[in-house]
Design a protein around this motif. Sequence first.
Motif, PDB file in Angstrom:
ATOM      1  N   PHE A  39       0.830  -1.201   0.000  1.00 46.00           N
ATOM      2  CA  PHE A  39       0.000   0.000   0.000  1.00 46.00           C
ATOM      3  C   PHE A  39       0.869   1.257   0.000  1.00 46.00           C
ATOM      4  O   PHE A  39       0.616   2.220  -0.716  1.00 46.00           O
ATOM      5  N   VAL A  40       1.906   1.254   0.822  1.00 44.53           N
ATOM      6  CA  VAL A  40       2.857   2.367   0.923  1.00 44.53           C
ATOM      7  C   VAL A  40       4.254   1.774   0.857  1.00 44.53           C
ATOM      8  O   VAL A  40       4.560   0.822   1.580  1.00 44.53           O
ATOM      9  N   ASP A  41       5.108   2.290  -0.018  1.00 45.58           N
ATOM     10  CA  ASP A  41       6.439   1.726  -0.210  1.00 45.58           C
ATOM     11  C   ASP A  41       7.514   2.743   0.175  1.00 45.58           C
ATOM     12  O   ASP A  41       7.724   3.728  -0.538  1.00 45.58           O
ATOM     13  N   ASN A  42       8.127   2.520   1.324  1.00 49.53           N
ATOM     14  CA  ASN A  42       9.222   3.377   1.808  1.00 49.53           C
ATOM     15  C   ASN A  42       8.825   4.856   1.739  1.00 49.53           C
ATOM     16  O   ASN A  42       9.569   5.694   1.249  1.00 49.53           O
ATOM     17  N   PHE A  43       7.672   5.160   2.296  1.00 45.53           N
ATOM     18  CA  PHE A  43       7.085   6.502   2.253  1.00 45.53           C
ATOM     19  C   PHE A  43       7.502   7.263   3.505  1.00 45.53           C
ATOM     20  O   PHE A  43       7.423   6.734   4.619  1.00 45.53           O
ATOM     21  N   TYR A  44       7.935   8.517   3.338  1.00 40.65           N
ATOM     22  CA  TYR A  44       8.387   9.316   4.476  1.00 40.65           C
ATOM     23  C   TYR A  44       7.194  10.004   5.132  1.00 40.65           C
ATOM     24  O   TYR A  44       6.495  10.793   4.492  1.00 40.65           O
ATOM     25  N   SER A  61       6.539  -1.804   8.198  1.00 44.55           N
ATOM     26  CA  SER A  61       7.987  -1.953   8.307  1.00 44.55           C
ATOM     27  C   SER A  61       8.625  -0.563   8.309  1.00 44.55           C
ATOM     28  O   SER A  61       8.161   0.330   7.588  1.00 44.55           O
ATOM     29  N   PHE A  62       9.674  -0.395   9.102  1.00 43.58           N
ATOM     30  CA  PHE A  62      10.294   0.915   9.314  1.00 43.58           C
ATOM     31  C   PHE A  62      11.787   0.859   9.014  1.00 43.58           C
ATOM     32  O   PHE A  62      12.399  -0.208   9.038  1.00 43.58           O
ATOM     33  N   ASP A  63      12.349   2.043   8.777  1.00 51.29           N
ATOM     34  CA  ASP A  63      13.790   2.127   8.592  1.00 51.29           C
ATOM     35  C   ASP A  63      14.525   2.187   9.923  1.00 51.29           C
ATOM     36  O   ASP A  63      15.740   1.984   9.967  1.00 51.29           O
ATOM     37  N   ASP A  64      13.803   2.448  11.013  1.00 53.69           N
ATOM     38  CA  ASP A  64      14.492   2.721  12.273  1.00 53.69           C
ATOM     39  C   ASP A  64      13.883   2.022  13.477  1.00 53.69           C
ATOM     40  O   ASP A  64      14.187   2.361  14.605  1.00 53.69           O
ATOM     41  N   ARG A  65      13.018   1.037  13.267  1.00 56.71           N
ATOM     42  CA  ARG A  65      12.450   0.302  14.395  1.00 56.71           C
ATOM     43  C   ARG A  65      11.859  -1.014  13.926  1.00 56.71           C
ATOM     44  O   ARG A  65      11.778  -1.272  12.727  1.00 56.71           O
ATOM     45  N   ASP A  66      11.442  -1.842  14.888  1.00 54.09           N
ATOM     46  CA  ASP A  66      10.956  -3.173  14.551  1.00 54.09           C
ATOM     47  C   ASP A  66       9.605  -3.105  13.831  1.00 54.09           C
ATOM     48  O   ASP A  66       8.781  -2.227  14.118  1.00 54.09           O
ATOM     49  N   THR A  85       6.953   1.318   5.147  1.00 52.01           N
ATOM     50  CA  THR A  85       6.329   0.482   4.125  1.00 52.01           C
ATOM     51  C   THR A  85       5.140  -0.226   4.765  1.00 52.01           C
ATOM     52  O   THR A  85       5.275  -0.810   5.841  1.00 52.01           O
ATOM     53  N   VAL A  86       3.981  -0.142   4.121  1.00 55.52           N
ATOM     54  CA  VAL A  86       2.763  -0.771   4.636  1.00 55.52           C
ATOM     55  C   VAL A  86       2.245  -1.729   3.580  1.00 55.52           C
ATOM     56  O   VAL A  86       1.976  -1.328   2.439  1.00 55.52           O
ATOM     57  N   ALA A  87       2.106  -2.999   3.950  1.00 53.24           N
ATOM     58  CA  ALA A  87       1.642  -4.023   3.015  1.00 53.24           C
ATOM     59  C   ALA A  87       0.342  -4.624   3.524  1.00 53.24           C
ATOM     60  O   ALA A  87       0.256  -5.048   4.683  1.00 53.24           O
ATOM     61  N   ALA A  88      -0.689  -4.658   2.670  1.00 52.04           N
ATOM     62  CA  ALA A  88      -1.944  -5.336   2.997  1.00 52.04           C
ATOM     63  C   ALA A  88      -1.723  -6.837   2.897  1.00 52.04           C
ATOM     64  O   ALA A  88      -1.138  -7.320   1.918  1.00 52.04           O
ATOM     65  N   ARG A  89      -2.208  -7.588   3.879  1.00 54.79           N
ATOM     66  CA  ARG A  89      -1.825  -9.004   3.992  1.00 54.79           C
ATOM     67  C   ARG A  89      -2.883  -9.981   3.519  1.00 54.79           C
ATOM     68  O   ARG A  89      -2.561 -11.126   3.226  1.00 54.79           O
ATOM     69  N   PHE A 115       1.575   7.573  21.904  1.00 55.27           N
ATOM     70  CA  PHE A 115       2.987   7.828  21.668  1.00 55.27           C
ATOM     71  C   PHE A 115       3.354   7.155  20.358  1.00 55.27           C
ATOM     72  O   PHE A 115       2.563   6.445  19.764  1.00 55.27           O
ATOM     73  N   ASP A 116       4.563   7.417  19.909  1.00 57.53           N
ATOM     74  CA  ASP A 116       4.982   6.975  18.582  1.00 57.53           C
ATOM     75  C   ASP A 116       4.826   5.461  18.424  1.00 57.53           C
ATOM     76  O   ASP A 116       5.385   4.689  19.188  1.00 57.53           O
ATOM     77  N   CYS A 117       4.075   5.065  17.381  1.00 56.93           N
ATOM     78  CA  CYS A 117       3.808   3.663  17.068  1.00 56.93           C
ATOM     79  C   CYS A 117       3.020   2.953  18.171  1.00 56.93           C
ATOM     80  O   CYS A 117       3.111   1.732  18.337  1.00 56.93           O
ATOM     81  N   ALA A 118       2.224   3.708  18.932  1.00 52.36           N
ATOM     82  CA  ALA A 118       1.322   3.087  19.904  1.00 52.36           C
ATOM     83  C   ALA A 118       0.280   2.263  19.158  1.00 52.36           C
ATOM     84  O   ALA A 118      -0.170   2.622  18.088  1.00 52.36           O
ATOM     85  N   ARG A 119      -0.093   1.153  19.713  1.00 51.08           N
ATOM     86  CA  ARG A 119      -1.130   0.344  19.095  1.00 51.08           C
ATOM     87  C   ARG A 119      -1.795  -0.517  20.160  1.00 51.08           C
ATOM     88  O   ARG A 119      -1.235  -0.795  21.204  1.00 51.08           O
ATOM     89  N   GLY A 120      -2.998  -0.959  19.888  1.00 55.34           N
ATOM     90  CA  GLY A 120      -3.702  -1.806  20.831  1.00 55.34           C
ATOM     91  C   GLY A 120      -5.069  -2.161  20.297  1.00 55.34           C
ATOM     92  O   GLY A 120      -5.576  -1.536  19.372  1.00 55.34           O
TER      93      GLY A 120
END
Length: 274
Positions: A39-44, A61-66, A85-89, A115-120
């Motif tokens: 969906f998004v490829d290495n988008f800033y 997927s990120f350039d600087d974190r898991d 990068t965001v890929a639909a699965r 906070f940054d990359c918070a999820r739940g």
Amino acid sequence: MQETIEKWTESPVADARLDGKPGVSLRLLAEADLPRKTFVDNFYFTGVYVMRCYAGAFRFSFDDRDPFTLHAGELVVVYPGHYVTVAARHARNRLLYCIFDGPDAPRFFDDLGFFDCARGRTAPRIGAFRELQRQAASPEGRTEAGHRAALRLLADIHVSQLRDLRANGRAFLYDAAYRIHANLAKGVVRLEPLCAELKTSRSHLHRVFADAGLPSPSEIIRREQLRLAVRLLRQETLPIPEVMEKCGFISQAHFSTFIKRHTGHTPSEIRRGA
């Protein structure tokens, strides 16, 4: 972004509810309904992205974190400054997302407890988002008053989702993350005082973040220190010793070693545009 996105707002409009935070605006409110694909490829990411998965799953997927996977019924908040990068699965995947701009946008979400990359995992609010879509797509929604009404509803949804996240056993995690970011804003980055504030041990604090699939508090501090240092060095408005202090370092030698190890350049080289 891809052609599968329907734009609901075309221009940044300040939310009347954000009085006292004038540096926050909504750039885009959009939806993606797509098959299995990237969906998004290495988008800033330049704004605060708030994304909610309603069907399928999305791999981030990120350039600087898991990396992590956002499943149906889950919410993610990604702050500026990442290549993503965001890929639909799955065969069918549906994502609704908002982009907030402005210098106060990260702090606004900090204040909400995100906070940054918070999820739940949060309770479904499909009806609320459909109402949001209806408001934003209507002729009245194209007016400034309509935008403000849609943004107020959006703010209500975010706050109620936050309550769900805290009710699902993540209150300690959010409190810890909020305090880390608050301490970073003051240049205070030591974990021992943070553990004392939270009345917990260092090992327990790291375990809570690991169980949630997040980087450790030490890693979060390191990344945020590096991001702040590089930004301030490139702005060239502060002497290097002041940049060092704002990033929580007390030794210039340690600061120079830290920057060199993680960027391959010295602070002076970064300042010169390396």
